[in-house]
Motif scaffolding. Structure first.
Motif, PDB file in Angstrom:
ATOM      1  N   LEU A 134       0.826  -1.363  -0.062  1.00 38.13           N
ATOM      2  CA  LEU A 134      -0.166  -0.010   0.075  1.00 38.13           C
ATOM      3  C   LEU A 134       0.786   1.309  -0.032  1.00 38.13           C
ATOM      4  O   LEU A 134       0.550   2.164  -0.836  1.00 38.13           O
ATOM      5  CB  LEU A 134      -1.021  -0.113   1.332  1.00 38.13           C
ATOM      6  N   LYS A 135       2.063   1.347   0.828  1.00 36.28           N
ATOM      7  CA  LYS A 135       3.028   2.491   0.764  1.00 36.28           C
ATOM      8  C   LYS A 135       3.565   2.369  -0.785  1.00 36.28           C
ATOM      9  O   LYS A 135       3.553   3.730  -1.289  1.00 36.28           O
ATOM     10  CB  LYS A 135       4.097   2.017   1.650  1.00 36.28           C
ATOM     11  N   ASP A 136       3.854   1.395  -1.509  1.00 36.98           N
ATOM     12  CA  ASP A 136       4.432   1.445  -2.760  1.00 36.98           C
ATOM     13  C   ASP A 136       3.273   2.046  -3.785  1.00 36.98           C
ATOM     14  O   ASP A 136       3.527   2.717  -4.609  1.00 36.98           O
ATOM     15  CB  ASP A 136       4.844   0.182  -3.449  1.00 36.98           C
ATOM     16  N   LEU A 137       2.036   1.633  -3.635  1.00 32.90           N
ATOM     17  CA  LEU A 137       1.020   1.967  -4.464  1.00 32.90           C
ATOM     18  C   LEU A 137       0.452   3.280  -4.054  1.00 32.90           C
ATOM     19  O   LEU A 137       0.494   4.265  -5.345  1.00 32.90           O
ATOM     20  CB  LEU A 137      -0.296   1.092  -4.079  1.00 32.90           C
ATOM     21  N   ALA A 138       0.728   4.082  -3.117  1.00 36.69           N
ATOM     22  CA  ALA A 138       0.340   5.231  -2.765  1.00 36.69           C
ATOM     23  C   ALA A 138       1.501   6.452  -3.262  1.00 36.69           C
ATOM     24  O   ALA A 138       1.357   7.209  -3.916  1.00 36.69           O
ATOM     25  CB  ALA A 138       0.440   5.766  -1.258  1.00 36.69           C
ATOM     26  N   GLU A 139       2.898   5.759  -3.439  1.00 38.56           N
ATOM     27  CA  GLU A 139       4.141   6.477  -4.057  1.00 38.56           C
ATOM     28  C   GLU A 139       3.995   6.586  -5.369  1.00 38.56           C
ATOM     29  O   GLU A 139       3.817   7.482  -6.012  1.00 38.56           O
ATOM     30  CB  GLU A 139       5.339   5.723  -3.409  1.00 38.56           C
ATOM     31  N   TRP A 140       3.438   5.355  -6.108  1.00 33.30           N
ATOM     32  CA  TRP A 140       3.452   5.282  -7.440  1.00 33.30           C
ATOM     33  C   TRP A 140       2.204   6.159  -7.822  1.00 33.30           C
ATOM     34  O   TRP A 140       2.097   6.834  -9.067  1.00 33.30           O
ATOM     35  CB  TRP A 140       2.905   3.816  -7.655  1.00 33.30           C
ATOM     36  N   GLN A 141       0.738   6.212  -7.275  1.00 32.39           N
ATOM     37  CA  GLN A 141      -0.085   6.941  -7.475  1.00 32.39           C
ATOM     38  C   GLN A 141       0.384   8.409  -7.493  1.00 32.39           C
ATOM     39  O   GLN A 141       0.005   9.183  -8.331  1.00 32.39           O
ATOM     40  CB  GLN A 141      -1.501   6.734  -6.726  1.00 32.39           C
ATOM     41  N   GLY A 142       0.971   8.777  -6.200  1.00 29.78           N
ATOM     42  CA  GLY A 142       1.555  10.101  -6.317  1.00 29.78           C
ATOM     43  C   GLY A 142       2.571  10.504  -7.487  1.00 29.78           C
ATOM     44  O   GLY A 142       2.393  11.736  -8.147  1.00 29.78           O
ATOM     45  N   GLN A 143       3.249   9.629  -8.026  1.00 34.11           N
ATOM     46  CA  GLN A 143       4.267   9.861  -9.035  1.00 34.11           C
ATOM     47  C   GLN A 143       3.371   9.873 -10.211  1.00 34.11           C
ATOM     48  O   GLN A 143       3.507  10.796 -11.304  1.00 34.11           O
ATOM     49  CB  GLN A 143       5.164   8.994  -9.340  1.00 34.11           C
ATOM     50  N   LEU A 144       2.404   9.078 -10.496  1.00 32.98           N
ATOM     51  CA  LEU A 144       1.386   9.121 -11.546  1.00 32.98           C
ATOM     52  C   LEU A 144       0.868  10.666 -11.602  1.00 32.98           C
ATOM     53  O   LEU A 144       0.810  10.918 -12.995  1.00 32.98           O
ATOM     54  CB  LEU A 144       0.654   7.895 -11.478  1.00 32.98           C
ATOM     55  N   LYS A 145       0.477  10.964 -10.841  1.00 32.31           N
ATOM     56  CA  LYS A 145      -0.297  12.159 -10.753  1.00 32.31           C
ATOM     57  C   LYS A 145       0.504  13.206 -10.768  1.00 32.31           C
ATOM     58  O   LYS A 145       0.177  14.257 -11.702  1.00 32.31           O
ATOM     59  CB  LYS A 145      -0.930  12.467  -8.898  1.00 32.31           C
ATOM     60  N   GLU A 146       1.765  13.281 -10.589  1.00 30.82           N
ATOM     61  CA  GLU A 146       2.695  14.374 -10.710  1.00 30.82           C
ATOM     62  C   GLU A 146       3.272  14.506 -12.093  1.00 30.82           C
ATOM     63  O   GLU A 146       3.323  15.399 -12.856  1.00 30.82           O
ATOM     64  CB  GLU A 146       3.643  14.442  -9.684  1.00 30.82           C
ATOM     65  N   HIS A 147       3.866  13.288 -12.489  1.00 30.71           N
ATOM     66  CA  HIS A 147       4.551  13.161 -13.712  1.00 30.71           C
ATOM     67  C   HIS A 147       3.882  12.459 -14.901  1.00 30.71           C
ATOM     68  O   HIS A 147       4.222  12.192 -15.862  1.00 30.71           O
ATOM     69  CB  HIS A 147       5.828  12.369 -13.418  1.00 30.71           C
ATOM     70  N   GLY A 148       2.718  11.537 -14.722  1.00 31.76           N
ATOM     71  CA  GLY A 148       2.249  11.069 -15.699  1.00 31.76           C
ATOM     72  C   GLY A 148       2.736   9.503 -15.651  1.00 31.76           C
ATOM     73  O   GLY A 148       3.744   9.208 -14.740  1.00 31.76           O
ATOM     74  N   PRO A 149       2.135   8.319 -16.431  1.00 31.88           N
ATOM     75  CA  PRO A 149       2.502   7.122 -16.298  1.00 31.88           C
ATOM     76  C   PRO A 149       4.223   6.978 -16.837  1.00 31.88           C
ATOM     77  O   PRO A 149       4.635   7.655 -17.593  1.00 31.88           O
ATOM     78  CB  PRO A 149       1.778   6.468 -17.040  1.00 31.88           C
ATOM     79  N   THR A 150       4.879   5.837 -16.243  1.00 35.81           N
ATOM     80  CA  THR A 150       6.152   5.631 -16.657  1.00 35.81           C
ATOM     81  C   THR A 150       6.252   4.315 -17.346  1.00 35.81           C
ATOM     82  O   THR A 150       5.436   3.583 -16.973  1.00 35.81           O
ATOM     83  CB  THR A 150       7.064   5.661 -15.332  1.00 35.81           C
ATOM     84  N   CYS A 151       7.152   4.148 -18.128  1.00 36.36           N
ATOM     85  CA  CYS A 151       7.452   2.630 -18.795  1.00 36.36           C
ATOM     86  C   CYS A 151       7.716   1.840 -17.783  1.00 36.36           C
ATOM     87  O   CYS A 151       8.780   1.751 -17.358  1.00 36.36           O
ATOM     88  CB  CYS A 151       8.372   3.223 -19.925  1.00 36.36           C
ATOM     89  N   PRO A 152       6.865   0.645 -18.060  1.00 36.01           N
ATOM     90  CA  PRO A 152       7.290  -0.596 -17.239  1.00 36.01           C
ATOM     91  C   PRO A 152       8.577  -1.207 -17.599  1.00 36.01           C
ATOM     92  O   PRO A 152       9.187  -1.887 -17.014  1.00 36.01           O
ATOM     93  CB  PRO A 152       6.225  -1.294 -17.509  1.00 36.01           C
ATOM     94  N   GLU A 153       9.421  -0.809 -19.135  1.00 32.70           N
ATOM     95  CA  GLU A 153      10.417  -1.503 -19.587  1.00 32.70           C
ATOM     96  C   GLU A 153      11.447  -0.821 -18.867  1.00 32.70           C
ATOM     97  O   GLU A 153      12.360  -1.585 -18.343  1.00 32.70           O
ATOM     98  CB  GLU A 153      10.246  -1.520 -21.032  1.00 32.70           C
ATOM     99  N   CYS A 154      11.708   0.491 -19.151  1.00 32.75           N
ATOM    100  CA  CYS A 154      12.677   1.109 -18.770  1.00 32.75           C
ATOM    101  C   CYS A 154      12.716   2.142 -17.727  1.00 32.75           C
ATOM    102  O   CYS A 154      13.416   2.593 -17.004  1.00 32.75           O
ATOM    103  CB  CYS A 154      13.483   1.895 -19.999  1.00 32.75           C
ATOM    104  N   GLY A 155      11.570   2.492 -17.116  1.00 38.70           N
ATOM    105  CA  GLY A 155      11.280   3.313 -15.894  1.00 38.70           C
ATOM    106  C   GLY A 155      11.218   4.846 -16.445  1.00 38.70           C
ATOM    107  O   GLY A 155      11.112   5.534 -15.723  1.00 38.70           O
ATOM    108  N   GLU A 156      11.132   5.195 -17.791  1.00 41.51           N
ATOM    109  CA  GLU A 156      11.232   6.526 -18.278  1.00 41.51           C
ATOM    110  C   GLU A 156      10.052   7.042 -18.595  1.00 41.51           C
ATOM    111  O   GLU A 156       8.801   6.228 -18.716  1.00 41.51           O
ATOM    112  CB  GLU A 156      12.290   6.601 -19.507  1.00 41.51           C
TER     113      GLU A 156
END
Length: 189
Positions: A134-156
């Motif tokens: 849940l901590k990882d999910l919250a961090e991911w949702q925060g990054q997604l909200k701030e930066h948009g989705p990231t590539c699952p292959e390279c993280g860019e």
């Protein structure tokens, strides 16, 4: 008591992988294979940690190990328990599969006590995994909200849907990975 124990183990996705009754299985010079593997071949430090005493000076001497256990009044049950690792965790649920599980050695004077200790271990383990997810999910949702989705292959980022013609597509890749993926598939997406 037996039915209650069986129900508890089943309801909590717990199983005994190996059961070693120290008083009867180690009392003779020729130990059963399960005991030899646990005490001498696998990870002896985990065994001694579970029993709660320091190991003897020679871990290859079966007689010395049994004497050491007797001297410390540790003649109960050493049980290797297993439980599935929770996966796909969200706020409401998670998935369990015996294809991916965690094991732990537990010592107790009775088998029933070992089972109840295993239940406590499992509850802490699942709780810890849930908190981490849940901590990882919250961090991911925060990054997604701030930066948009990231590539699952390279993280860019910035990302484009894998299939721009499908607005419902939820797979996103960066331009480089999207291009590399199309090369691997013969040039088509």
């Amino acid at each position: 008591m037996k039915r209650e124990l069986i129900d508890m183990m089943n309801e909590n996705s717990l199983r005994a992988e190996s059961i070693i009754h120290l008083a009867t299985m180690l009392a003779h010079e020729q130990w059963p294979e399960a005991a030899k593997e646990a005490f001498m071949e696998e990870e002896p430090e985990r065994i001694w940690s579970a029993i709660g005493i320091e190991p003897p000076y020679d871990l290859d001497d079966e007689g010395l190990i049994f004497e050491h256990l007797m001297d410390h009044s540790k003649l109960g049950y050493l049980v290797s328990f297993a439980t599935p690792v929770p996966q796909d965790i969200n706020h409401e649920s998670w998935r369990l599969s015996w294809g991916y599980y965690r094991m732990k050695w537990i010592y107790a004077d009775t088998y029933e006590s070992a089972c109840y200790k295993a239940l406590e271990w499992r509850e802490k383990f699942v709780s810890q995994k849930r908190e981490e997810a849940l901590k990882d999910l919250a961090e991911w949702q925060g990054q997604l909200k701030e930066h948009g989705p990231t590539c699952p292959e390279c993280g860019e980022g910035a990302m484009n849907p894998k299939n721009p013609a499908d607005p419902e597509c939820n797979q996103f890749y960066c331009g480089e990975c999207l291009f590399n993926d199309s090369d691997e598939d013969g040039g088509e997406l």
